[in-house]
Scaffold this motif. Structure first.
Motif, short mmCIF file in Angstrom:
data_model
loop_
_atom_site.label_atom_id
_atom_site.label_comp_id
_atom_site.label_asym_id
_atom_site.label_seq_id
_atom_site.Cartn_x
_atom_site.Cartn_y
_atom_site.Cartn_z
N TYR A 66 -9.73 -3.14 -7.32
CA TYR A 66 -11.11 -3.38 -6.89
C TYR A 66 -11.83 -2.14 -6.41
O TYR A 66 -13.04 -2.13 -6.24
N CYS A 67 -11.09 -1.08 -6.13
CA CYS A 67 -11.63 0.01 -5.31
C CYS A 67 -12.18 1.18 -6.13
O CYS A 67 -11.49 1.72 -7.01
N GLN B 30 -11.39 7.08 8.55
CA GLN B 30 -10.96 6.25 7.41
C GLN B 30 -10.87 7.09 6.16
O GLN B 30 -11.68 8.02 5.98
N ARG C 32 -6.46 -3.61 6.41
CA ARG C 32 -6.66 -4.97 5.91
C ARG C 32 -5.43 -5.41 5.12
O ARG C 32 -4.90 -4.63 4.32
N GLU D 252 -5.55 -7.59 2.88
CA GLU D 252 -6.19 -7.78 1.57
C GLU D 252 -5.94 -9.16 0.96
O GLU D 252 -6.88 -9.76 0.43
N MET E 287 -11.08 -9.29 1.62
CA MET E 287 -12.39 -9.39 0.98
C MET E 287 -12.67 -10.85 0.65
O MET E 287 -11.76 -11.60 0.27
N PRO F 153 -17.79 -9.16 1.79
CA PRO F 153 -17.79 -9.63 0.41
C PRO F 153 -17.17 -8.60 -0.53
O PRO F 153 -17.38 -7.40 -0.35
N ILE G 60 -17.46 -6.55 -3.71
CA ILE G 60 -18.60 -6.08 -4.51
C ILE G 60 -18.04 -5.27 -5.67
O ILE G 60 -17.31 -4.30 -5.47
N LEU H 295 -16.69 3.04 -2.50
CA LEU H 295 -15.73 1.95 -2.71
C LEU H 295 -16.30 0.89 -3.64
O LEU H 295 -15.58 0.27 -4.41
N TYR H 296 -17.62 0.64 -3.52
CA TYR H 296 -18.28 -0.40 -4.32
C TYR H 296 -19.71 0.03 -4.60
O TYR H 296 -20.22 0.96 -3.97
N1 5AD Z 1 -15.83 -4.44 -2.47
C1 5AD Z 1 -15.75 -4.75 -1.17
N2 5AD Z 1 -14.85 -4.21 -0.33
C2 5AD Z 1 -14.01 -3.29 -0.83
N3 5AD Z 1 -13.01 -2.61 -0.27
C3 5AD Z 1 -12.46 -1.79 -1.21
N4 5AD Z 1 -13.09 -1.95 -2.39
C4 5AD Z 1 -14.06 -2.89 -2.18
C5 5AD Z 1 -15.01 -3.51 -3.02
N5 5AD Z 1 -15.11 -3.20 -4.32
C6 5AD Z 1 -12.56 -2.84 1.11
C7 5AD Z 1 -11.07 -3.12 1.15
C8 5AD Z 1 -10.55 -2.00 2.03
C9 5AD Z 1 -11.77 -1.59 2.81
C10 5AD Z 1 -11.72 -0.19 3.35
O1 5AD Z 1 -12.82 -1.71 1.88
O2 5AD Z 1 -10.81 -4.39 1.73
O3 5AD Z 1 -9.51 -2.40 2.89
#
Ligand code: 5AD
Ligand code: FES
Length: 342
Positions: A66-67, A104, A158, A160, A199, A229, A231, A305-306
Motif C-alpha cells: 500500500y505504501c 518517523q 501500527r 496494520e 488503515m 483511511p 488512500i 505515502l499516499y
Molecule cells: N494510505 C493510508 N495510510 C497509509 N500508510 C501507509 N501507506 C498508506 C496509504 N497508502 C500508513 C500505514 C503506516 C503509517 C505510517 O501510514 O498504516 O503505518
C-alpha cells in the motif's frame, strides 16, 4: 441502544460491533460522536495535543503493497535528514509550542542505533520538557532497548492488520504479523508508551478483519491508537483500489474512543486528506491529538505515502497557526504540554 451499551460498558459482542460498524444513517453517526466527545471531555477536557512530526527518511527496505515509499517504487524520491536537520526541525518546533517530537521514517539502515541514540539524547538534553516518540518500524529488542535508554519515551508501530491472512495480502512474503506483534510487546515491556493501529478500508479488509483489529487492541492496550483511511498511491500495486471512506473512519474513531476511553487518538493527516474538514470531524468524534508536519518544506513532498497528502506546499510553514484556528473553531483548545496518556 448499542451505542449506549458501548458507552456504559466499554465493550460489545462481535455481532453488536458488526451491526454498529455497518449500520448507516446520520443519526447513528451523530449519536456516536456525541458520546465519543463526552468521554474524551471526561478524561481530557477540550485539550488537543500537538505532535511535531519529523519525517526523517523516505528510504525503506520494506515493500508494503500500500505504501508509496515501498522499496519497489522506482519513482519515489528518496531523502534522509541528518542529525543537524533533525535538530533544526525540532528547534523550530519547540518555538512553535510543540512538546512532543515524533521521528518517523521508513526502515532505513542509515539510522543505526548509535546515530539514533545520539539524536535522541541531544533532543532530551536540549528539550527536557519534551517527549520523544519514534516511528521507525521493526527493530530488534536490543535496538529498542538502547533507544529507550537514550531517552525515547514512546513508539508508534501500527500493527496494520491483526488477521494474519489480511496481513499477508498487504505485505510482501518476508514480513509476518508475528514479528510485528512481538515488536509491540517488546516495546511495551521496555516501558515505552506504545501506539498501534491500522488503515480503514484497506484492500481486502472485511468487517470481521476490523473487529479482529479492535480485539487485538483490547489485548495490547496501547496508550495510542492511530487509524486513518487507506488512500491509494499511484505507484503501488494498489493504485486502482478503492480508498477508505470518511464515514467508516469516523465510525471507527467513535467506537475506539468508547472502547478505549483514555487512549490518545490522532485525527490523522490521511483523514484530513480525504476531506477538507476530516480532522475537525475526527476531533468531534473522540480524537484528541493532531500531528502536524515539522519536516523541512523541501522534503515534504517526498515523504509520499499516499496521493494528495495535505500540507506539503510552500504554505506548510503556516501549519501551526492554521491548525490552531481549525482546532479552536471545532470547539477545542491546543495544549502546550507533553500530553501523556492519563
Ligand atoms: N494510505 C493510508 N495510510 C497509509 N500508510 C501507509 N501507506 C498508506 C496509504 N497508502 C500508513 C500505514 C503506516 C503509517 C505510517 O501510514 O498504516 O503505518
Ligand atoms: Fe497545514 Fe493548515 S494544517 S497549512
Amino acid at each position: 441502544m448499542m451505542i449506549e451499551k458501548l458507552y456504559n460498558t466499554g465493550d460489545l459482542s462481535d455481532d453488536e460491533l458488526k451491526m454498529l460498524i455497518t449500520s448507516d444513517g446520520d443519526s447513528v453517526s451523530e449519536q456516536l460522536a456525541m458520546y465519543a466527545d463526552k468521554v474524551r471531555r471526561q478524561h481530557y477536557g477540550d485539550k488537543v495535543f500537538l505532535r511535531g512530526l519529523i519525517e526523517i527518511s523516505s528510504y525503506c527496505k520494506n515493500d508494503c503493497l500500500y505504501c508509496g515509499i515501498r522499496r519497489g517504487n522506482k519513482n519515489a524520491q528518496r531523502y534522509r535528514l541528518d542529525r543537524e536537520q533533525i535538530m533544526s526541525a525540532a528547534e523550530n518546533g519547540y518555538k512553535l509550542g510543540f512538546r512532543t517530537f515524533v521521528m518517523q521514517g521508513g526502515e532505513d539502515a542509515y539510522y543505526t542505533d548509535e546515530l539514533l541514540c545520539e539524536i535522541i539524547a541531544e533532543l532530551k538534553d536540549r528539550y527536557p520538557d519534551c517527549a520523544v516518540t519514534l516511528s521507525l518500524g521493526e527493530r530488534t529488542y536490543e535496538s529498542y532497548k538502547k533507544l529507550r535508554e537514550a531517552g525515547a519515551d514512546r513508539y508508534l508501530l501500527r500493527h496494520e492488520a491483526a488477521d494474519c491472512q489480511l496481513y499477508k495480502k498487504l505485505h510482501p512474503a518476508e514480513m509476518a504479523l508475528d514479528n510485528r506483534v512481538k515488536c509491540l510487546y517488546n516495546l511495551r515491556e521496555l516501558g515505552y508508551q506504545v501506539g498501534a493501529g491500522f488503515m480503514v478500508g484497506a484492500p481486502f479488509q472485511t468487517v470481521e478483519n476490523i473487529i479482529a483489529d479492535l480485539r487485538f487492541l483490547q489485548e495490547l492496550r496501547p496508550q495510542m491508537i492511530g487509524i486513518g483511511p487507506f488512500i491509494p498511491h499511484h505507484d503501488t500495486p494498489f493504485a486502482n483500489e478503492k480508498g477508505g471512506t470518511l464515514e467508516l473512519t469516523l465510525r471507527l474513531l467513535g467506537i475506539i474512543r468508547l472502547m478505549f476511553p483514555k487512549v490518545l487518538l490522532p485525527a490523522t493527516t490521511a483523514l484530513g486528506t480525504i476531506s477538507p474538514i476530516g480532522r475537525e470531524l475526527g476531533l468531534k468524534t473522540g480524537c484528541n491529538v493532531v500531528m502536524p508536519n515539522l519536516s523541512p518544506v523541501d522534503v515534504r513532498k517526498k515523504y509520499d505515502l499516499y496521493d494528495n497528502k495535505i500540507c506539503t506546499g510552500e504554505e506548510a510553514a503556516e501549519c501551526r497557526s492554521c491548525l490552531q484556528r481549525r482546532i479552536e473553531s471545532a470547539g477545542y483548545t491546543v495544549a502546550v504540554e507533553r500530553g501523556d496518556a492519563v
